[in-house]
Write a protein that holds these residues in place. Structure first.
Motif, PDB file in Angstrom:
ATOM      1  N   GLY A 206       0.819  -1.358   0.399  1.00 12.66           N
ATOM      2  CA  GLY A 206      -0.229  -0.061  -0.218  1.00 12.66           C
ATOM      3  C   GLY A 206       0.666   1.365  -0.472  1.00 12.66           C
ATOM      4  O   GLY A 206       0.351   2.101  -0.903  1.00 12.66           O
ATOM      5  N   LYS A 207       1.895   1.705   0.761  1.00 11.94           N
ATOM      6  CA  LYS A 207       2.645   2.190   1.016  1.00 11.94           C
ATOM      7  C   LYS A 207       3.505   2.368  -0.604  1.00 11.94           C
ATOM      8  O   LYS A 207       3.814   3.280  -1.139  1.00 11.94           O
ATOM      9  N   ALA A 208       3.733   1.031  -1.163  1.00  9.17           N
ATOM     10  CA  ALA A 208       4.922   1.159  -2.236  1.00  9.17           C
ATOM     11  C   ALA A 208       4.350   1.678  -3.069  1.00  9.17           C
ATOM     12  O   ALA A 208       4.436   2.527  -4.453  1.00  9.17           O
ATOM     13  N   ILE A 209       2.790   1.655  -3.221  1.00 15.86           N
ATOM     14  CA  ILE A 209       1.876   1.938  -4.297  1.00 15.86           C
ATOM     15  C   ILE A 209       1.906   3.626  -3.815  1.00 15.86           C
ATOM     16  O   ILE A 209       2.071   4.097  -4.958  1.00 15.86           O
ATOM     17  N   ALA A 210       1.940   3.852  -2.934  1.00 13.66           N
ATOM     18  CA  ALA A 210       1.381   5.475  -2.740  1.00 13.66           C
ATOM     19  C   ALA A 210       2.612   6.471  -2.951  1.00 13.66           C
ATOM     20  O   ALA A 210       2.460   7.475  -3.577  1.00 13.66           O
ATOM     21  N   ALA A 211       3.607   5.726  -2.585  1.00 15.89           N
ATOM     22  CA  ALA A 211       4.619   6.697  -3.439  1.00 15.89           C
ATOM     23  C   ALA A 211       4.556   6.652  -4.717  1.00 15.89           C
ATOM     24  O   ALA A 211       6.157   8.080  -4.965  1.00 15.89           O
ATOM     25  N   ALA A 212       4.418   5.792  -5.256  1.00 14.90           N
ATOM     26  CA  ALA A 212       4.419   6.245  -7.030  1.00 14.90           C
ATOM     27  C   ALA A 212       3.235   7.262  -7.019  1.00 14.90           C
ATOM     28  O   ALA A 212       3.693   7.830  -8.586  1.00 14.90           O
ATOM     29  N   GLN A 213       2.231   7.105  -6.486  1.00  9.93           N
ATOM     30  CA  GLN A 213       1.424   8.223  -7.111  1.00  9.93           C
ATOM     31  C   GLN A 213       1.573   9.786  -6.254  1.00  9.93           C
ATOM     32  O   GLN A 213       0.945  10.469  -7.041  1.00  9.93           O
ATOM     33  N   TYR A 214       2.699   9.865  -5.668  1.00  8.16           N
ATOM     34  CA  TYR A 214       3.166  11.065  -5.085  1.00  8.16           C
ATOM     35  C   TYR A 214       3.748  11.871  -6.500  1.00  8.16           C
ATOM     36  O   TYR A 214       4.587  12.764  -5.782  1.00  8.16           O
ATOM     37  N   ASN A 216       6.968   9.805  -6.595  1.00  6.99           N
ATOM     38  CA  ASN A 216       8.272   9.414  -6.350  1.00  6.99           C
ATOM     39  C   ASN A 216       9.458   7.794  -6.039  1.00  6.99           C
ATOM     40  O   ASN A 216       9.551   7.233  -5.523  1.00  6.99           O
ATOM     41  N   ALA A 217       8.532   7.264  -7.576  1.00  7.65           N
ATOM     42  CA  ALA A 217       9.011   6.266  -8.070  1.00  7.65           C
ATOM     43  C   ALA A 217       8.478   5.963  -9.744  1.00  7.65           C
ATOM     44  O   ALA A 217       8.077   6.239 -10.015  1.00  7.65           O
ATOM     45  N   ASP A 218       9.566   5.627  -9.807  1.00  9.77           N
ATOM     46  CA  ASP A 218       9.842   5.470 -11.882  1.00  9.77           C
ATOM     47  C   ASP A 218       9.012   3.677 -12.074  1.00  9.77           C
ATOM     48  O   ASP A 218       8.341   3.616 -13.396  1.00  9.77           O
ATOM     49  N   LEU A 219       8.929   3.241 -11.027  1.00 11.44           N
ATOM     50  CA  LEU A 219       8.149   1.697 -11.420  1.00 11.44           C
ATOM     51  C   LEU A 219       8.142   1.494  -9.733  1.00 11.44           C
ATOM     52  O   LEU A 219       8.943   1.526  -8.433  1.00 11.44           O
ATOM     53  N   ILE A 220       7.679   0.254 -10.004  1.00 10.76           N
ATOM     54  CA  ILE A 220       7.067  -0.663  -8.927  1.00 10.76           C
ATOM     55  C   ILE A 220       7.132  -1.902  -8.992  1.00 10.76           C
ATOM     56  O   ILE A 220       6.780  -2.278 -10.055  1.00 10.76           O
ATOM     57  N   LEU A 221       7.496  -2.741  -7.765  1.00  9.72           N
ATOM     58  CA  LEU A 221       7.518  -4.291  -7.449  1.00  9.72           C
ATOM     59  C   LEU A 221       6.120  -4.567  -6.389  1.00  9.72           C
ATOM     60  O   LEU A 221       7.241  -4.440  -5.088  1.00  9.72           O
ATOM     61  N   VAL A 222       5.854  -4.734  -6.580  1.00 11.63           N
ATOM     62  CA  VAL A 222       5.045  -5.127  -5.497  1.00 11.63           C
ATOM     63  C   VAL A 222       3.627  -6.847  -5.824  1.00 11.63           C
ATOM     64  O   VAL A 222       4.120  -7.586  -6.112  1.00 11.63           O
ATOM     65  N   HIS A 223       2.827  -6.728  -4.559  1.00  8.91           N
ATOM     66  CA  HIS A 223       2.265  -8.435  -4.863  1.00  8.91           C
ATOM     67  C   HIS A 223       0.906  -8.346  -3.811  1.00  8.91           C
ATOM     68  O   HIS A 223       0.575  -9.165  -3.240  1.00  8.91           O
ATOM     69  N   ALA A 224      -0.035  -7.543  -5.002  1.00  9.38           N
ATOM     70  CA  ALA A 224      -1.101  -7.480  -3.799  1.00  9.38           C
ATOM     71  C   ALA A 224      -2.673  -6.620  -5.102  1.00  9.38           C
ATOM     72  O   ALA A 224      -2.163  -6.117  -5.887  1.00  9.38           O
ATOM     73  N   LYS A 225      -3.109  -7.869  -6.011  1.00 10.14           N
ATOM     74  CA  LYS A 225      -3.321  -8.091  -7.138  1.00 10.14           C
ATOM     75  C   LYS A 225      -4.644  -6.611  -7.410  1.00 10.14           C
ATOM     76  O   LYS A 225      -4.551  -5.964  -8.088  1.00 10.14           O
ATOM     77  N   SER A 226      -5.452  -6.940  -6.213  1.00 13.16           N
ATOM     78  CA  SER A 226      -6.240  -5.674  -6.183  1.00 13.16           C
ATOM     79  C   SER A 226      -5.955  -4.352  -6.464  1.00 13.16           C
ATOM     80  O   SER A 226      -6.525  -3.730  -6.768  1.00 13.16           O
ATOM     81  N   GLN A 227      -4.657  -3.999  -5.278  1.00 11.65           N
ATOM     82  CA  GLN A 227      -3.954  -2.992  -5.149  1.00 11.65           C
ATOM     83  C   GLN A 227      -3.221  -2.414  -6.743  1.00 11.65           C
ATOM     84  O   GLN A 227      -3.445  -1.278  -6.800  1.00 11.65           O
ATOM     85  N   GLU A 228      -2.883  -3.633  -7.234  1.00  9.74           N
ATOM     86  CA  GLU A 228      -2.625  -3.264  -8.279  1.00  9.74           C
ATOM     87  C   GLU A 228      -3.416  -2.935  -9.502  1.00  9.74           C
ATOM     88  O   GLU A 228      -3.348  -2.259  -9.979  1.00  9.74           O
ATOM     89  N   GLU A 229      -4.630  -3.419  -9.577  1.00 10.75           N
ATOM     90  CA  GLU A 229      -5.485  -3.179 -10.516  1.00 10.75           C
ATOM     91  C   GLU A 229      -6.006  -1.788 -10.358  1.00 10.75           C
ATOM     92  O   GLU A 229      -6.689  -1.276 -11.381  1.00 10.75           O
ATOM     93  N   VAL A 230      -6.208  -1.223  -8.833  1.00 12.71           N
ATOM     94  CA  VAL A 230      -6.707   0.122  -9.311  1.00 12.71           C
ATOM     95  C   VAL A 230      -5.423   0.767  -9.520  1.00 12.71           C
ATOM     96  O   VAL A 230      -5.824   1.913 -10.212  1.00 12.71           O
ATOM     97  N   PHE A 231      -4.400   0.870  -9.138  1.00 10.89           N
ATOM     98  CA  PHE A 231      -3.236   1.646  -9.440  1.00 10.89           C
ATOM     99  C   PHE A 231      -3.279   1.657 -11.184  1.00 10.89           C
ATOM    100  O   PHE A 231      -3.295   3.162 -12.076  1.00 10.89           O
ATOM    101  N   VAL A 232      -3.756   0.583 -11.459  1.00  9.85           N
ATOM    102  CA  VAL A 232      -3.799   0.444 -13.121  1.00  9.85           C
ATOM    103  C   VAL A 232      -4.616   1.296 -13.575  1.00  9.85           C
ATOM    104  O   VAL A 232      -4.705   2.624 -14.504  1.00  9.85           O
TER     105      VAL A 232
END
Length: 362
Positions: A206-214, A216-232
């Motif tokens: 959740g925080k790793a994705i938030a950093a990208a939404q702010y 502050n990241a060029d790419l993310i490597l995460v493991h929560a499909k539901s949150q990833e789909e919202v990000f997309v």
């Protein structure tokens, strides 16, 4: 939430204070032993070599016993359940995303290193990188920490080397690939061959994705499909050239349910992990939750019986606080807490194996 945040910090302060005291006591004992040897070894005692040998043998035995005693009591009780598969996904950040700060205010002048992100994603999906990931930890832990997905996307083209203006790549990722040592094992190969420097920000998904939404990241490597789909869906992701999807799922391992070897809730004998979680709730056995919106926390919330109503909101488990602790902390820290409190915990297997190898320290 503030109560549990403070409760978690109080626990860790106590834990590390104990460690410091142990080290100081050990130092005093060593000094006392040295003084005794200096003042009590006068004269020509020909039995001294035998005595030294006996003392050395005793000291070695004591060290071995101490090492054995320091092994954690937390063990794996449920694993390889189909509902426990833990998939890791790469996503490139869209430079035209609607970046906003934590208060929802638009953020402008965000610079996303798309060239660097593409190079790193391409490399992660080469056979070289996939082999590194699959082999990581096998010799040391006698087990696989990560597996390559059978249908993982692959890249066989050229990797663009770094230029001065794009050599810094910001990777926002989850604690499991960092605490397990996977990135520390893989990334030096990439950096040395192609001239990039990867700056790692490690937190729950959740925080790793938030950093990208702010921004502050060029790419993310995460493991929560539901949150990833919202990000997309919200426009924060982009498709890297040569691939068919924004989400590039390439590795997996397993979540495991761990707890004290005595297993007071009897989870090991349960038919599946859902029954095991129900047994923990029924017996009101101590459970340590990440409580931080991570991929592990998201998975844990899906495993409790629905009638308990446990969600990520503090009021949903307010009546369960005699056994349910929401730590709002990383995976390694929560494993230490579970060990100290004799509690159950959901973790990824890779981090757990490192935890055991380190005799319960992270």
């Amino acid at each position: 939430m503030l109560f549990w945040y403070w409760n978690g910090w109080s626990f860790f302060i106590t834990h590390f204070w104990r460690k410091i005291m142990k080290k100081n006591i050990a130092l005093l004992l060593t000094l006392a032993l040295s003084f005794t040897m200096l003042t009590g070894c006068s004269g020509g005692d020909h039995s001294k070599p035998k005595a030294d040998a006996a003392a050395a043998e005793t000291e070695t035995k004591d060290d071995t016993d101490a090492a054995t005693q320091s092994a954690p009591d937390t063990v794996i009780l449920k694993e390889t359940d189909e509902s426990m598969i833990n998939t890791y996904t790469l996503i490139a950040v869209n430079p035209d995303a609607p970046f906003a700060d934590a208060d929802g205010n638009a953020v402008s002048d965000v610079a996303i290193n798309t060239e660097g992100a593409d190079a790193l994603i391409d490399w992660f999906l080469t056979q070289e990188a996939l082999d590194l990931a699959a082999d990581y930890g096998v010799a040391k832990y006698n087990d696989h920490l990560f597996y390559v997905k059978d249908d993982a996307p692959a890249y066989s083209g050229e990797i663009t080397p770094a230029a001065e203006e794009n050599k810094i790549i910001r990777l926002s990722t989850t604690t499991s690939v960092n605490d397990s040592g996977l990135l520390g094992y893989m990334l030096p190969t990439f950096e040395e061959k192609y001239g990039y420097t990867v700056e790692i920000q490690s937190a729950g998904t959740g925080k790793a994705i938030a950093a990208a939404q702010y921004g502050n990241a060029d790419l993310i490597l995460v493991h929560a499909k539901s949150q990833e789909e919202v990000f997309v869906a919200d426009g924060y992701a982009r498709t890297v050239d040569g691939f068919a999807s924004e989400r590039l799922s390439f590795l997996y391992n397993y979540f495991v349910l761990c707890g004290p070897s005595a297993d007071p809730a009897g989870t090991a004998s349960c038919e599946n992990v859902l029954d095991a979680f129900a047994a923990i709730a029924e017996t009101k056995s101590v459970f340590i939750s990440r409580g931080d919106g991570s991929g592990t926390h998201t998975k844990e919330l899906s495993l409790w019986p629905k009638d308990l109503g446990i969600t990520d909101q503090p009021d949903s488990f307010a009546s369960y606080t005699d056994w349910y602790t929401s730590a709002n902390a990383g995976m390694g820290a929560c494993l230490v807490m579970a060990e100290e409190m004799g509690g159950y915990i959901l973790t990824d297997k890779a981090t757990f194996l490192v935890f055991v190898q380190n005799n319960g320290e992270m």
